[in-house]
Design a protein around this motif. Sequence first.
Motif, PDB file in Angstrom:
ATOM      1  N   GLY A   1      -5.648  13.161   2.150  1.00  0.00           N
ATOM      2  CA  GLY A   1      -6.783  13.178   1.240  1.00  0.00           C
ATOM      3  C   GLY A   1      -6.677  12.219   0.073  1.00  0.00           C
ATOM      4  O   GLY A   1      -7.309  12.437  -0.965  1.00  0.00           O
ATOM      5  N   LEU A   2      -5.903  11.133   0.221  1.00  0.00           N
ATOM      6  CA  LEU A   2      -5.690  10.219  -0.901  1.00  0.00           C
ATOM      7  C   LEU A   2      -6.740   9.115  -0.990  1.00  0.00           C
ATOM      8  O   LEU A   2      -6.686   8.288  -1.898  1.00  0.00           O
ATOM      9  N   ALA A   3      -7.684   9.090  -0.056  1.00  0.00           N
ATOM     10  CA  ALA A   3      -8.696   8.027  -0.051  1.00  0.00           C
ATOM     11  C   ALA A   3      -9.526   8.026  -1.337  1.00  0.00           C
ATOM     12  O   ALA A   3      -9.883   6.966  -1.857  1.00  0.00           O
ATOM     13  N   LYS A   4      -9.828   9.214  -1.874  1.00  0.00           N
ATOM     14  CA  LYS A   4     -10.659   9.288  -3.081  1.00  0.00           C
ATOM     15  C   LYS A   4      -9.880   8.876  -4.329  1.00  0.00           C
ATOM     16  O   LYS A   4     -10.423   8.224  -5.215  1.00  0.00           O
ATOM     17  N   LYS A   5      -8.625   9.281  -4.397  1.00  0.00           N
ATOM     18  CA  LYS A   5      -7.811   8.962  -5.566  1.00  0.00           C
ATOM     19  C   LYS A   5      -7.365   7.498  -5.573  1.00  0.00           C
ATOM     20  O   LYS A   5      -7.181   6.905  -6.640  1.00  0.00           O
ATOM     21  N   LEU A   6      -7.155   6.914  -4.387  1.00  0.00           N
ATOM     22  CA  LEU A   6      -6.630   5.550  -4.263  1.00  0.00           C
ATOM     23  C   LEU A   6      -7.578   4.712  -3.407  1.00  0.00           C
ATOM     24  O   LEU A   6      -7.250   4.317  -2.287  1.00  0.00           O
TER      25      LEU A   6
ATOM     26  N   CYS B   1       0.840  -1.211   0.000  1.00  0.00           N
ATOM     27  CA  CYS B   1       0.000   0.000   0.000  1.00  0.00           C
ATOM     28  C   CYS B   1       0.872   1.257   0.000  1.00  0.00           C
ATOM     29  O   CYS B   1       0.584   2.222  -0.720  1.00  0.00           O
ATOM     30  N   SER B   2       1.918   1.248   0.806  1.00  0.00           N
ATOM     31  CA  SER B   2       2.818   2.409   0.827  1.00  0.00           C
ATOM     32  C   SER B   2       3.467   2.606  -0.534  1.00  0.00           C
ATOM     33  O   SER B   2       3.653   3.743  -0.990  1.00  0.00           O
ATOM     34  N   GLY B   3       3.811   1.489  -1.198  1.00  0.00           N
ATOM     35  CA  GLY B   3       4.367   1.602  -2.545  1.00  0.00           C
ATOM     36  C   GLY B   3       3.374   2.187  -3.524  1.00  0.00           C
ATOM     37  O   GLY B   3       3.738   2.992  -4.398  1.00  0.00           O
ATOM     38  N   SER B   4       2.123   1.803  -3.398  1.00  0.00           N
ATOM     39  CA  SER B   4       1.078   2.359  -4.254  1.00  0.00           C
ATOM     40  C   SER B   4       0.940   3.858  -4.030  1.00  0.00           C
ATOM     41  O   SER B   4       0.789   4.636  -4.986  1.00  0.00           O
ATOM     42  N   VAL B   5       0.998   4.278  -2.774  1.00  0.00           N
ATOM     43  CA  VAL B   5       0.910   5.705  -2.441  1.00  0.00           C
ATOM     44  C   VAL B   5       2.109   6.453  -3.005  1.00  0.00           C
ATOM     45  O   VAL B   5       1.973   7.521  -3.630  1.00  0.00           O
ATOM     46  N   ILE B   6       3.304   5.915  -2.791  1.00  0.00           N
ATOM     47  CA  ILE B   6       4.527   6.567  -3.275  1.00  0.00           C
ATOM     48  C   ILE B   6       4.519   6.660  -4.799  1.00  0.00           C
ATOM     49  O   ILE B   6       4.891   7.684  -5.379  1.00  0.00           O
TER      50      ILE B   6
ATOM     51  N   GLU C   1       2.692  18.676  -3.474  1.00  0.00           N
ATOM     52  CA  GLU C   1       2.781  19.456  -4.704  1.00  0.00           C
ATOM     53  C   GLU C   1       2.721  18.577  -5.947  1.00  0.00           C
ATOM     54  O   GLU C   1       2.373  19.051  -7.027  1.00  0.00           O
ATOM     55  N   ALA C   2       3.097  17.306  -5.808  1.00  0.00           N
ATOM     56  CA  ALA C   2       3.120  16.407  -6.963  1.00  0.00           C
ATOM     57  C   ALA C   2       1.700  16.061  -7.405  1.00  0.00           C
ATOM     58  O   ALA C   2       0.759  16.038  -6.604  1.00  0.00           O
ATOM     59  N   HIS C   3       1.560  15.792  -8.694  1.00  0.00           N
ATOM     60  CA  HIS C   3       0.272  15.349  -9.226  1.00  0.00           C
ATOM     61  C   HIS C   3       0.005  13.912  -8.776  1.00  0.00           C
ATOM     62  O   HIS C   3       0.887  13.054  -8.847  1.00  0.00           O
ATOM     63  N   VAL C   4      -1.201  13.650  -8.293  1.00  0.00           N
ATOM     64  CA  VAL C   4      -1.555  12.322  -7.799  1.00  0.00           C
ATOM     65  C   VAL C   4      -2.126  11.493  -8.947  1.00  0.00           C
ATOM     66  O   VAL C   4      -3.126  11.874  -9.566  1.00  0.00           O
ATOM     67  N   HIS C   5      -1.479  10.369  -9.222  1.00  0.00           N
ATOM     68  CA  HIS C   5      -1.927   9.482 -10.297  1.00  0.00           C
ATOM     69  C   HIS C   5      -2.888   8.433  -9.746  1.00  0.00           C
ATOM     70  O   HIS C   5      -2.891   8.127  -8.554  1.00  0.00           O
ATOM     71  N   HIS C   6      -3.660   7.854 -10.624  1.00  0.00           N
ATOM     72  CA  HIS C   6      -4.587   6.809 -10.208  1.00  0.00           C
ATOM     73  C   HIS C   6      -3.842   5.491  -9.999  1.00  0.00           C
ATOM     74  O   HIS C   6      -2.707   5.306 -10.450  1.00  0.00           O
ATOM     75  N   GLU C   7      -4.509   4.554  -9.353  1.00  0.00           N
ATOM     76  CA  GLU C   7      -3.901   3.263  -9.041  1.00  0.00           C
ATOM     77  C   GLU C   7      -3.626   2.460 -10.306  1.00  0.00           C
ATOM     78  O   GLU C   7      -4.426   2.447 -11.243  1.00  0.00           O
ATOM     79  N   ASP C   8      -2.491   1.777 -10.291  1.00  0.00           N
ATOM     80  CA  ASP C   8      -2.131   0.873 -11.381  1.00  0.00           C
ATOM     81  C   ASP C   8      -2.868  -0.454 -11.181  1.00  0.00           C
ATOM     82  O   ASP C   8      -2.900  -0.997 -10.074  1.00  0.00           O
ATOM     83  N   THR C   9      -3.444  -0.973 -12.264  1.00  0.00           N
ATOM     84  CA  THR C   9      -4.235  -2.208 -12.157  1.00  0.00           C
ATOM     85  C   THR C   9      -3.400  -3.372 -11.640  1.00  0.00           C
ATOM     86  O   THR C   9      -3.851  -4.151 -10.794  1.00  0.00           O
ATOM     87  N   ALA C  10      -2.161  -3.491 -12.137  1.00  0.00           N
ATOM     88  CA  ALA C  10      -1.293  -4.590 -11.715  1.00  0.00           C
ATOM     89  C   ALA C  10      -0.925  -4.486 -10.245  1.00  0.00           C
ATOM     90  O   ALA C  10      -0.530  -5.485  -9.629  1.00  0.00           O
ATOM     91  N   MET C  11      -1.054  -3.297  -9.664  1.00  0.00           N
ATOM     92  CA  MET C  11      -0.710  -3.098  -8.260  1.00  0.00           C
ATOM     93  C   MET C  11      -1.933  -3.178  -7.359  1.00  0.00           C
ATOM     94  O   MET C  11      -1.792  -3.330  -6.142  1.00  0.00           O
ATOM     95  N   LYS C  12      -3.139  -3.078  -7.929  1.00  0.00           N
ATOM     96  CA  LYS C  12      -4.348  -3.069  -7.095  1.00  0.00           C
ATOM     97  C   LYS C  12      -4.760  -4.465  -6.635  1.00  0.00           C
ATOM     98  O   LYS C  12      -5.081  -4.669  -5.466  1.00  0.00           O
ATOM     99  N   TRP C  13      -4.774  -5.426  -7.580  1.00  0.00           N
ATOM    100  CA  TRP C  13      -5.379  -6.707  -7.213  1.00  0.00           C
ATOM    101  C   TRP C  13      -4.558  -7.491  -6.188  1.00  0.00           C
ATOM    102  O   TRP C  13      -5.156  -8.198  -5.359  1.00  0.00           O
TER     103      TRP C  13
END
Length: 658
Positions: free
Chosen positions: A393-398, A374-379, A468-480
């Motif tokens: 506030g990352l709950a909505k994005k991730l 999970c920390s890797g997904s956030v990073i 300040e960085a742009h928050v990207h959406h979760e990668d499919t290979a990292m979610k499941w």
Amino acid sequence: MDWFTNIENIWAVPLYPLIAFLLIVVIRTFAPNSKKEICSGLTIFGTLLGLLHTLGAVQWLFQQPADAVKALEHNLLWLQTGDFKLSLGYLVDSMSVMMLFVVTFISILIQCYTHGYMSHDKGYAKFFGYLALFNFSMLGLVLSTNLFQIYIFWELVGVSSYLLIGFWFHKPSAAAACMKAFLMNRVGDFGFLFGILGLLFFSFPLWNTYVLGHPEAAFLSFSALPAIVPQIEMAAGSTVFTIIALLLFMGPMAKSAQLPLHTWLPDAMEGPTPISALIHAATMVAAGVYLVGRAYPVFQASETAMLFVTIIGTMSAVVAATIALTQYDIKKALAYSTMSQLGFMIAGMGVGAFTAGLFHLFTHAFFKAMLFLCSGSVIHACEDEQDMRKMGGLAKKLPITHIAYLVGTLAISGLFWTSGFWSKDEILLGAKAYSPAIYWNLAITAGLTSFYMFRTYFLTFWGKYRGEAHVHHEDTAMKWPLAVLAVPSALIGVAMAGLQDVNWLPAFGSYIRYGAHHAEAHAHTFLGAAFSEVGLMSLVIGLIGAGLAVLFYVVAPAIPEAIKKAPFTSAAFSLFSNKWYFDEMYQCFVDRIYLAFARGSAGFDKGGIDALVNGTGRSVMGAGYALRQLQSGKVQTYIAIMFFSVVSLSLLLFYWLM
């Protein structure tokens, strides 16, 4: 499928990743431009085959009669010198099957996650080669039948972890971290090796006799330790035997990051996040606890050794928890959490709660691997940002990462029937029977765990985004993989509690000494332990910790800053945030003692040893020069020598006659 269900074929489990590693080396050498996915496919496929064998071993274990000896050992002679023999083989019992499942199941999920995390890295193929090498080392360690064999794989685990921690070696911090991990573990391994040699030195005739009477056994085999350890203790004497036990424990102290050999673990977070999950949460650091379990008869035979194990485990749990309170790097907070939970396991072993310590090892592997992923997904989503002060506030994005992290936080806090709820309380139950002081230290640590884990949760996922960085959406290979790991993190505890009657947990009765100082409450069921006075107190303490985290980081976020500046708490905050100054103490030791000793030794070497050696050389040269004058080739020189010789001999003769 007969190949995988036949327990006799379990030897193939570590060979699959070894073959994958060798094939990756060949591919990278002779076909460097081939598709990189071939390398990841080889590693994942090798681990999958190992998992299938492991499931067959689980089935075999459950099919054994309740009163049967649920162990299968096979040894093959490897080296013989006189009466001394070294064997390699495999040992299958409840403990090894448990670890095989942990390593193979979690490894394959982490490898799938790695495909998404490392897909754009130039070293993608090499990374999967290192993963295969690590899996071979770890699986070989798990199946080892004796101390010599486990030492071989123990060192291979150290080498492969060195390669993985320093994978991004172009970063000075990563290069320093892998070197620090390697050197710190060498200190522990030095003691471990001397413990093995000491055990063999005082017991060689005993082992020879035992192995002759039990052809299936090997020198220093784990299966024979319960029977032969009392004789070794008598042969060596209680004091020497305790020293041997403590030397053996140095290996787990370093590998499982226990005080004072723990400082490498937080720095090892410099490696890619999948490695943090694989090595420093689920498998490598658990190897130390596994070794304590394997060699438990040695520790259990010495009251002093058990006390030492208990104190080290308890101190490690407390100190690491206090440091985690102040960390802002999400991975380092989880790293100190790992150290603290390993301290729980070691302390559980020390107080005699053998089964509980291994149970917590099992449950911890799932939720801590998930938390690191999970920390890797956030990073990854925050463009390599690791500072929680720049998150929020990352709950909505991730959303998947958020739910998985919450499940992991509940599990490690021991709340609401999650996996940690079951295993932690068993350790506390054993600790209370052993010593009130140990019990309360561990109980308070459980509260601190709940607080600092909910702290990381709220700082990362609640409130407003502070980065300040742009928050990207979760990668499919990292979610499941996160979704899969969330299931055992939530439910594996209650499932294991329900399976206790089939002896899925290693509870070797011969390893447990009942009494006031070594009491594992076998009379209690896991359900009874969870809802005993100890279990309810643990739940209340965990809820208090979670409630304080809500107060500090949701309701009144100004409180933490006020605590840092308050006169009575600022000193404690400074101590904890500076990691109890262990690194500074080691640096002071190196600068003021070790280097001073090295300079003194160099001075003595130059002024004493070198002067003696050079003086000897000059003396020989001077004598040679003087003797060389006797062979000058000048007649007058020879006449002068003859004249003085005749005069000298005449004077001596005259003196003698007088």
